[in-house]
Design a protein around this motif. Sequence first.
Motif, PDB file in Angstrom:
ATOM      1  N   GLY A 129       0.799  -1.221   0.000  1.00  0.00           N
ATOM      2  CA  GLY A 129       0.000   0.000   0.000  1.00  0.00           C
ATOM      3  C   GLY A 129       0.830   1.269   0.000  1.00  0.00           C
ATOM      4  O   GLY A 129       0.352   2.337  -0.353  1.00  0.00           O
ATOM      5  N   GLN A 130       2.099   1.164   0.392  1.00  0.00           N
ATOM      6  CA  GLN A 130       2.955   2.345   0.436  1.00  0.00           C
ATOM      7  C   GLN A 130       3.703   2.579  -0.869  1.00  0.00           C
ATOM      8  O   GLN A 130       4.172   3.679  -1.127  1.00  0.00           O
ATOM      9  N   LEU A 131       3.838   1.559  -1.704  1.00  0.00           N
ATOM     10  CA  LEU A 131       4.640   1.692  -2.911  1.00  0.00           C
ATOM     11  C   LEU A 131       4.109   2.656  -3.961  1.00  0.00           C
ATOM     12  O   LEU A 131       4.899   3.321  -4.612  1.00  0.00           O
ATOM     13  N   PRO A 132       2.814   2.738  -4.174  1.00  0.00           N
ATOM     14  CA  PRO A 132       2.364   3.651  -5.235  1.00  0.00           C
ATOM     15  C   PRO A 132       2.779   5.108  -5.017  1.00  0.00           C
ATOM     16  O   PRO A 132       3.078   5.813  -5.979  1.00  0.00           O
ATOM     17  N   LEU A 133       2.835   5.553  -3.781  1.00  0.00           N
ATOM     18  CA  LEU A 133       3.161   6.962  -3.536  1.00  0.00           C
ATOM     19  C   LEU A 133       4.590   7.306  -3.939  1.00  0.00           C
ATOM     20  O   LEU A 133       4.785   8.234  -4.730  1.00  0.00           O
ATOM     21  N   PRO A 134       5.623   6.608  -3.457  1.00  0.00           N
ATOM     22  CA  PRO A 134       6.974   6.952  -3.907  1.00  0.00           C
ATOM     23  C   PRO A 134       7.146   6.816  -5.418  1.00  0.00           C
ATOM     24  O   PRO A 134       7.840   7.614  -6.051  1.00  0.00           O
ATOM     25  N   GLY A 135       6.488   5.827  -6.002  1.00  0.00           N
ATOM     26  CA  GLY A 135       6.553   5.674  -7.457  1.00  0.00           C
ATOM     27  C   GLY A 135       5.947   6.859  -8.173  1.00  0.00           C
ATOM     28  O   GLY A 135       6.506   7.375  -9.142  1.00  0.00           O
ATOM     29  N   PHE A 136       4.795   7.313  -7.689  1.00  0.00           N
ATOM     30  CA  PHE A 136       4.153   8.478  -8.302  1.00  0.00           C
ATOM     31  C   PHE A 136       5.023   9.718  -8.129  1.00  0.00           C
ATOM     32  O   PHE A 136       5.214  10.486  -9.069  1.00  0.00           O
ATOM     33  N   VAL A 137       5.548   9.918  -6.933  1.00  0.00           N
ATOM     34  CA  VAL A 137       6.379  11.099  -6.666  1.00  0.00           C
ATOM     35  C   VAL A 137       7.635  11.075  -7.532  1.00  0.00           C
ATOM     36  O   VAL A 137       8.082  12.116  -8.026  1.00  0.00           O
ATOM     37  N   ALA A 138       8.200   9.890  -7.757  1.00  0.00           N
ATOM     38  CA  ALA A 138       9.391   9.792  -8.608  1.00  0.00           C
ATOM     39  C   ALA A 138       9.067  10.193 -10.049  1.00  0.00           C
ATOM     40  O   ALA A 138       9.900  10.792 -10.729  1.00  0.00           O
ATOM     41  N   ARG A 139       7.866   9.891 -10.500  1.00  0.00           N
ATOM     42  CA  ARG A 139       7.461  10.262 -11.865  1.00  0.00           C
ATOM     43  C   ARG A 139       6.960  11.693 -11.954  1.00  0.00           C
ATOM     44  O   ARG A 139       6.936  12.279 -13.039  1.00  0.00           O
ATOM     45  N   HIS A 140       6.536  12.261 -10.823  1.00  0.00           N
ATOM     46  CA  HIS A 140       5.951  13.615 -10.796  1.00  0.00           C
ATOM     47  C   HIS A 140       6.570  14.394  -9.639  1.00  0.00           C
ATOM     48  O   HIS A 140       5.892  14.700  -8.644  1.00  0.00           O
ATOM     49  N   GLU A 141       7.833  14.702  -9.763  1.00  0.00           N
ATOM     50  CA  GLU A 141       8.535  15.389  -8.670  1.00  0.00           C
ATOM     51  C   GLU A 141       7.882  16.727  -8.355  1.00  0.00           C
ATOM     52  O   GLU A 141       7.450  17.446  -9.260  1.00  0.00           O
ATOM     53  N   GLY A 142       7.823  17.033  -7.079  1.00  0.00           N
ATOM     54  CA  GLY A 142       7.239  18.292  -6.640  1.00  0.00           C
ATOM     55  C   GLY A 142       5.737  18.244  -6.495  1.00  0.00           C
ATOM     56  O   GLY A 142       5.077  19.276  -6.398  1.00  0.00           O
ATOM     57  N   THR A 143       5.189  17.050  -6.439  1.00  0.00           N
ATOM     58  CA  THR A 143       3.739  16.908  -6.322  1.00  0.00           C
ATOM     59  C   THR A 143       3.277  17.262  -4.912  1.00  0.00           C
ATOM     60  O   THR A 143       4.046  17.203  -3.959  1.00  0.00           O
ATOM     61  N   THR A 144       2.036  17.629  -4.809  1.00  0.00           N
ATOM     62  CA  THR A 144       1.423  17.901  -3.509  1.00  0.00           C
ATOM     63  C   THR A 144       0.611  16.675  -3.089  1.00  0.00           C
ATOM     64  O   THR A 144       0.349  15.780  -3.898  1.00  0.00           O
ATOM     65  N   VAL A 145       0.199  16.651  -1.838  1.00  0.00           N
ATOM     66  CA  VAL A 145      -0.633  15.553  -1.343  1.00  0.00           C
ATOM     67  C   VAL A 145      -1.925  15.493  -2.149  1.00  0.00           C
ATOM     68  O   VAL A 145      -2.357  14.409  -2.555  1.00  0.00           O
ATOM     69  N   ARG A 146      -2.531  16.609  -2.409  1.00  0.00           N
ATOM     70  CA  ARG A 146      -3.796  16.653  -3.165  1.00  0.00           C
ATOM     71  C   ARG A 146      -3.608  16.084  -4.572  1.00  0.00           C
ATOM     72  O   ARG A 146      -4.411  15.288  -5.057  1.00  0.00           O
ATOM     73  N   GLU A 147      -2.537  16.478  -5.249  1.00  0.00           N
ATOM     74  CA  GLU A 147      -2.273  15.982  -6.605  1.00  0.00           C
ATOM     75  C   GLU A 147      -2.042  14.470  -6.589  1.00  0.00           C
ATOM     76  O   GLU A 147      -2.563  13.746  -7.441  1.00  0.00           O
ATOM     77  N   ALA A 148      -1.286  13.999  -5.622  1.00  0.00           N
ATOM     78  CA  ALA A 148      -1.031  12.563  -5.513  1.00  0.00           C
ATOM     79  C   ALA A 148      -2.326  11.810  -5.218  1.00  0.00           C
ATOM     80  O   ALA A 148      -2.585  10.757  -5.798  1.00  0.00           O
ATOM     81  N   ALA A 149      -3.142  12.341  -4.330  1.00  0.00           N
ATOM     82  CA  ALA A 149      -4.410  11.695  -3.986  1.00  0.00           C
ATOM     83  C   ALA A 149      -5.303  11.591  -5.219  1.00  0.00           C
ATOM     84  O   ALA A 149      -5.895  10.531  -5.477  1.00  0.00           O
ATOM     85  N   ASP A 150      -5.407  12.659  -5.967  1.00  0.00           N
ATOM     86  CA  ASP A 150      -6.237  12.641  -7.177  1.00  0.00           C
ATOM     87  C   ASP A 150      -5.726  11.612  -8.178  1.00  0.00           C
ATOM     88  O   ASP A 150      -6.498  10.828  -8.733  1.00  0.00           O
ATOM     89  N   ALA A 151      -4.422  11.585  -8.395  1.00  0.00           N
ATOM     90  CA  ALA A 151      -3.841  10.674  -9.383  1.00  0.00           C
ATOM     91  C   ALA A 151      -3.931   9.212  -8.953  1.00  0.00           C
ATOM     92  O   ALA A 151      -4.134   8.327  -9.783  1.00  0.00           O
ATOM     93  N   LEU A 152      -3.786   8.959  -7.660  1.00  0.00           N
ATOM     94  CA  LEU A 152      -3.806   7.590  -7.151  1.00  0.00           C
ATOM     95  C   LEU A 152      -5.206   7.124  -6.746  1.00  0.00           C
ATOM     96  O   LEU A 152      -5.366   6.011  -6.236  1.00  0.00           O
ATOM     97  N   LEU A 153      -6.190   7.988  -6.959  1.00  0.00           N
ATOM     98  CA  LEU A 153      -7.582   7.690  -6.608  1.00  0.00           C
ATOM     99  C   LEU A 153      -7.717   7.331  -5.134  1.00  0.00           C
ATOM    100  O   LEU A 153      -8.342   6.341  -4.749  1.00  0.00           O
TER     101      LEU A 153
END
Length: 129
Positions: free
Chosen positions: A45-69
């Motif tokens: 459950g923790q892996l999608p976040l670091p993966g997303f951040v690595a692809r979208h550096e400088g993301t916010t919590v809101r942006e990550a939440a939206d992208a990861l549903l």
Amino acid sequence: MSDTSASSGGTDRTASGPAACLPALHRALDRRVASACPHPKPPGGQLPLPGFVARHEGTTVREAADALLMKPDDVSVLVSRTTGPGMLERRQDSTDGRVARRYPTATSRRRLAEVRGLETGCLSEARSP
């Protein structure tokens, strides 16, 4: 039965077969990678976040939440769990100090690359005759 409904039913059956297999494939791949990984692998459950951040550096919590549903509160919890172990770094936005942006650490980049390499190897091995 009309041609449209007949073809739609065929498409539904064709799509549902692979979709039903994906969770089992993901679990098998995850177990295989975890057993070959040289360091403790974070819970799935923790892996999608670091993966997303690595692809979208400088993301916010809101942006990550939206992208990861996911719910922003759930992403905030994941951010806390991955920032402490050194997977993510928190930086204030240069124009708006109220906004925090997330960046992968060097450790996170290395570990994600290792996991991707292991996944690719496992999938290539499975494809080989």
